[in-house]
Design an enzyme around this catalytic site. Structure first.
Site, PDB file in Angstrom:
ATOM      1  N   LYS A  32     -80.631 -31.677  27.549  1.00  0.00           N
ATOM      2  CA  LYS A  32     -80.959 -30.282  27.236  1.00  0.00           C
ATOM      3  C   LYS A  32     -79.821 -29.592  26.484  1.00  0.00           C
ATOM      4  O   LYS A  32     -80.055 -28.906  25.501  1.00  0.00           O
ATOM      5  CB  LYS A  32     -81.250 -29.498  28.533  1.00  0.00           C
ATOM      6  CG  LYS A  32     -82.429 -30.036  29.337  1.00  0.00           C
ATOM      7  CD  LYS A  32     -82.760 -29.139  30.530  1.00  0.00           C
ATOM      8  CE  LYS A  32     -81.657 -29.057  31.560  1.00  0.00           C
ATOM      9  NZ  LYS A  32     -81.437 -30.286  32.324  1.00  0.00           N
ATOM     10  N   ARG A 107     -85.309 -22.999  37.202  1.00  0.00           N
ATOM     11  CA  ARG A 107     -85.261 -24.296  37.878  1.00  0.00           C
ATOM     12  C   ARG A 107     -86.074 -24.290  39.164  1.00  0.00           C
ATOM     13  O   ARG A 107     -86.160 -25.325  39.829  1.00  0.00           O
ATOM     14  CB  ARG A 107     -83.818 -24.592  38.245  1.00  0.00           C
ATOM     15  CG  ARG A 107     -83.133 -25.682  37.434  1.00  0.00           C
ATOM     16  CD  ARG A 107     -81.724 -25.779  37.958  1.00  0.00           C
ATOM     17  NE  ARG A 107     -81.046 -26.976  37.604  1.00  0.00           N
ATOM     18  CZ  ARG A 107     -80.261 -27.094  36.540  1.00  0.00           C
ATOM     19  NH1 ARG A 107     -80.141 -26.101  35.692  1.00  0.00           N
ATOM     20  NH2 ARG A 107     -79.611 -28.213  36.347  1.00  0.00           N
ATOM     21  N   ARG A 179     -67.463 -34.643  35.367  1.00  0.00           N
ATOM     22  CA  ARG A 179     -67.868 -33.440  36.092  1.00  0.00           C
ATOM     23  C   ARG A 179     -67.980 -33.769  37.574  1.00  0.00           C
ATOM     24  O   ARG A 179     -68.443 -34.854  37.926  1.00  0.00           O
ATOM     25  CB  ARG A 179     -69.234 -32.983  35.570  1.00  0.00           C
ATOM     26  CG  ARG A 179     -69.165 -31.712  34.760  1.00  0.00           C
ATOM     27  CD  ARG A 179     -70.433 -31.427  34.028  1.00  0.00           C
ATOM     28  NE  ARG A 179     -71.603 -31.252  34.885  1.00  0.00           N
ATOM     29  CZ  ARG A 179     -72.797 -30.854  34.449  1.00  0.00           C
ATOM     30  NH1 ARG A 179     -72.967 -30.596  33.170  1.00  0.00           N
ATOM     31  NH2 ARG A 179     -73.809 -30.737  35.272  1.00  0.00           N
ATOM     32  N   ARG A 190     -78.931 -33.986  42.897  1.00  0.00           N
ATOM     33  CA  ARG A 190     -79.490 -33.250  41.760  1.00  0.00           C
ATOM     34  C   ARG A 190     -80.872 -33.771  41.396  1.00  0.00           C
ATOM     35  O   ARG A 190     -81.753 -33.002  41.025  1.00  0.00           O
ATOM     36  CB  ARG A 190     -78.557 -33.360  40.548  1.00  0.00           C
ATOM     37  CG  ARG A 190     -77.334 -32.479  40.691  1.00  0.00           C
ATOM     38  CD  ARG A 190     -76.200 -32.971  39.828  1.00  0.00           C
ATOM     39  NE  ARG A 190     -76.400 -32.724  38.419  1.00  0.00           N
ATOM     40  CZ  ARG A 190     -75.739 -33.363  37.454  1.00  0.00           C
ATOM     41  NH1 ARG A 190     -74.868 -34.301  37.763  1.00  0.00           N
ATOM     42  NH2 ARG A 190     -75.964 -33.067  36.210  1.00  0.00           N
TER      43      ARG A 190
HETATM   44  P1  ADP Z   1     -77.660 -30.528  34.706  1.00  0.00           P
HETATM   45  O1  ADP Z   1     -78.915 -30.028  34.058  1.00  0.00           O
HETATM   46  O2  ADP Z   1     -77.060 -31.677  33.975  1.00  0.00           O
HETATM   47  O3  ADP Z   1     -77.808 -30.762  36.181  1.00  0.00           O
HETATM   48  P2  ADP Z   1     -76.389 -27.912  34.488  1.00  0.00           P
HETATM   49  O4  ADP Z   1     -75.098 -27.718  33.814  1.00  0.00           O
HETATM   50  O5  ADP Z   1     -77.603 -27.275  33.896  1.00  0.00           O
HETATM   51  O6  ADP Z   1     -76.530 -29.482  34.603  1.00  0.00           O
HETATM   52  O7  ADP Z   1     -76.309 -27.421  36.008  1.00  0.00           O
HETATM   53  C1  ADP Z   1     -75.281 -27.830  36.870  1.00  0.00           C
HETATM   54  C2  ADP Z   1     -75.476 -27.213  38.251  1.00  0.00           C
HETATM   55  O8  ADP Z   1     -75.437 -25.777  38.148  1.00  0.00           O
HETATM   56  C3  ADP Z   1     -76.799 -27.498  38.942  1.00  0.00           C
HETATM   57  O9  ADP Z   1     -76.795 -28.739  39.617  1.00  0.00           O
HETATM   58  C4  ADP Z   1     -76.885 -26.310  39.906  1.00  0.00           C
HETATM   59  O10 ADP Z   1     -76.027 -26.478  41.011  1.00  0.00           O
HETATM   60  C5  ADP Z   1     -76.328 -25.169  39.085  1.00  0.00           C
HETATM   61  N1  ADP Z   1     -77.385 -24.465  38.334  1.00  0.00           N
HETATM   62  C6  ADP Z   1     -77.498 -24.379  36.981  1.00  0.00           C
HETATM   63  N2  ADP Z   1     -78.601 -23.681  36.649  1.00  0.00           N
HETATM   64  C7  ADP Z   1     -79.197 -23.325  37.813  1.00  0.00           C
HETATM   65  C8  ADP Z   1     -80.378 -22.609  38.145  1.00  0.00           C
HETATM   66  N3  ADP Z   1     -81.193 -22.104  37.208  1.00  0.00           N
HETATM   67  N4  ADP Z   1     -80.696 -22.443  39.467  1.00  0.00           N
HETATM   68  C9  ADP Z   1     -79.895 -22.922  40.419  1.00  0.00           C
HETATM   69  N5  ADP Z   1     -78.783 -23.625  40.192  1.00  0.00           N
HETATM   70  C10 ADP Z   1     -78.417 -23.820  38.904  1.00  0.00           C
END
Ligand code: ADP
Length: 234
Positions: A32, A107, A179, A190
């Protein structure tokens, strides 16, 4: 039902010109972030990554960052109320008036419903949703080998996209990092969070009729051209 995208399928001129919200859906590691950067520079709209905003809050040790950190390191979702406030603030900023792309939000169903209200308040219609479809096996491979440059944020993969010198960023020579949530245990969490809480959004947006389902397992370049075609004027 989701639309399967092919070369002939495009959004209309009206859709492209009218300010709109674009949502990128897909599991962790689906690509993404990479595709969001391409789409946003193509359409000249802001890229709103909730993960990036949270990570910047963590590194600046803000109250939000302190609250979010433990959830993120475990691989759990950050509670909806924190995230929704954060997104409301961000999309209220002036640069979002001509539309914007959301990467990593919504999400959960709660977040999707809240977003619907926020878009209505801003007089934006229903969002255009792009789902990057990638199998769990490929997601795990991608995440466990991912390395990131802490200074320019460029991403690498130890096998699929290694830097010229092992562990060193080609662009600025910084030592690459993994990370915290790309370690095996957090990856598993996740994926569970994605399956249970985020995957249902595909059905939710599918019912609204503006969901485009694309194969996220092609090369990043091919995927970008497929997505770019999606925005071409018919
Ligand atoms: P990825 O899509 O690779 O898991 P992101 O950088 O989008 O990585 O998100 C990393 C973490 O940030 C998620 O695992 C969660 O803990 C938190 N996070 C990001 N966006 C949201 C969201 N919309 N709702 C809840 N937690 C979020």
């Amino acid at each position: 039902m989701a639309n399967r995208v092919d070369a002939r399928q495009t959004v209309t001129a009206e859709n492209q010109r009218t300010p709109q919200a674009i949502i990128l859906l897909g599991g962790p590691g689906a690509g993404k972030g990479t595709q969001a950067r391409e789409i946003c520079s193509h359409l000249e709209i802001p890229h709103i990554s909730t993960g990036d905003i949270l990570r910047s809050n963590i590194s600046q040790q803000t109250p939000l960052g302190q609250k979010a950190k433990e959830y993120m390191n475990r691989g759990d979702l950050v509670p909806d109320d924190l995230i929704i406030d954060m997104v409301r603030d961000r999309i209220g900023q002036a640069d979002c008036q001509g539309g914007f792309l959301l990467d990593g939000f919504p999400r959960t169903l709660g977040q999707a419903k809240a977003l619907g209200g926020l878009l209505q308040d801003k007089r934006l219609g229903s969002p255009m949703v792009i789902n990057l479809r990638v199998s769990t096996e490929v997601l795990v491979q991608r995440l466990s080998g991912r390395r990131i440059c802490p200074s320019c944020q460029r991403t690498y993969h130890v096998t699929f996209q290694p830097p010229l010198r092992s562990g060193i960023c080609d662009t600025d020579g910084a030592a690459l990092q993994q990370r915290a949530d790309d370690r095996e245990e957090a990856i598993r969490e996740r994926l569970v969070a994605y399956d249970e809480q985020t995957a249902p959004l595909i059905g939710y947006y599918g019912n609204e009729g503006r969901l485009f389902d694309v194969n996220g397992e092609q090369t990043p370049q091919l995927l970008t051209s497929e997505l770019t075609r999606l925005f071409e004027v018919a």
